[in-house]
Design a protein around this motif. Structure first.
Motif, mmCIF file in Angstrom:
data_model
loop_
_atom_site.group_PDB
_atom_site.id
_atom_site.type_symbol
_atom_site.label_atom_id
_atom_site.label_comp_id
_atom_site.label_asym_id
_atom_site.label_seq_id
_atom_site.Cartn_x
_atom_site.Cartn_y
_atom_site.Cartn_z
ATOM 1 N N SER A 1 0.829 -1.208 0.000
ATOM 2 C CA SER A 1 0.000 0.000 0.000
ATOM 3 C C SER A 1 0.864 1.258 0.000
ATOM 4 C CB SER A 1 -0.933 -0.010 1.217
ATOM 5 O OG SER A 1 -1.765 1.112 1.224
ATOM 6 N N SER B 1 -6.618 -1.797 0.914
ATOM 7 C CA SER B 1 -7.260 -1.260 2.119
ATOM 8 C C SER B 1 -8.330 -2.223 2.631
ATOM 9 C CB SER B 1 -7.868 0.109 1.816
ATOM 10 O OG SER B 1 -8.528 0.618 2.947
ATOM 11 N N GLU C 1 -8.466 -4.197 6.252
ATOM 12 C CA GLU C 1 -9.655 -4.142 7.106
ATOM 13 C C GLU C 1 -10.161 -5.544 7.427
ATOM 14 O OE1 GLU C 1 -12.745 -1.517 5.687
ATOM 15 O OE2 GLU C 1 -11.282 0.045 5.211
#
Length: 82
Positions: A26, A56, A60
């Motif tokens: 990321s 992302s 999560e």
């Protein structure tokens, strides 16, 4: 280690490593996106944005993994009366 042959500590270390890899990808993706936007490369920029959104989502999805491993670790091998 349980009788199923899975060490919870090793599992947690492996999942943590996977989370670290996602975080690193990321960070690199964000740098690439900045470079692409700075040079007006919109086509690759949109692909990088989509990839960053997926990364992302992956992070999560892993949120709270230590508690999940602990919960599963405690549940494995329990006896249930029928």
């Amino acid at each position: 280690m349980h009788d199923i042959g899975l060490n919870a500590g090793q599992l947690e270390l492996s999942v943590r490593q996977m989370d670290d890899v996602i975080q690193l990808a990321s960070a690199w993706g964000k740098r690439l996106l900045e470079d692409a936007e700075g040079t007006g490369m919109e086509a690759i920029g949109s692909k990088l944005e989509a990839a960053l959104a997926s990364l992302s989502d992956a992070r999560e999805a892993l949120a709270g993994y230590p508690d999940a491993i602990e919960s599963d670790h405690n549940a494995v091998g329990t006896v249930r009366l029928v």
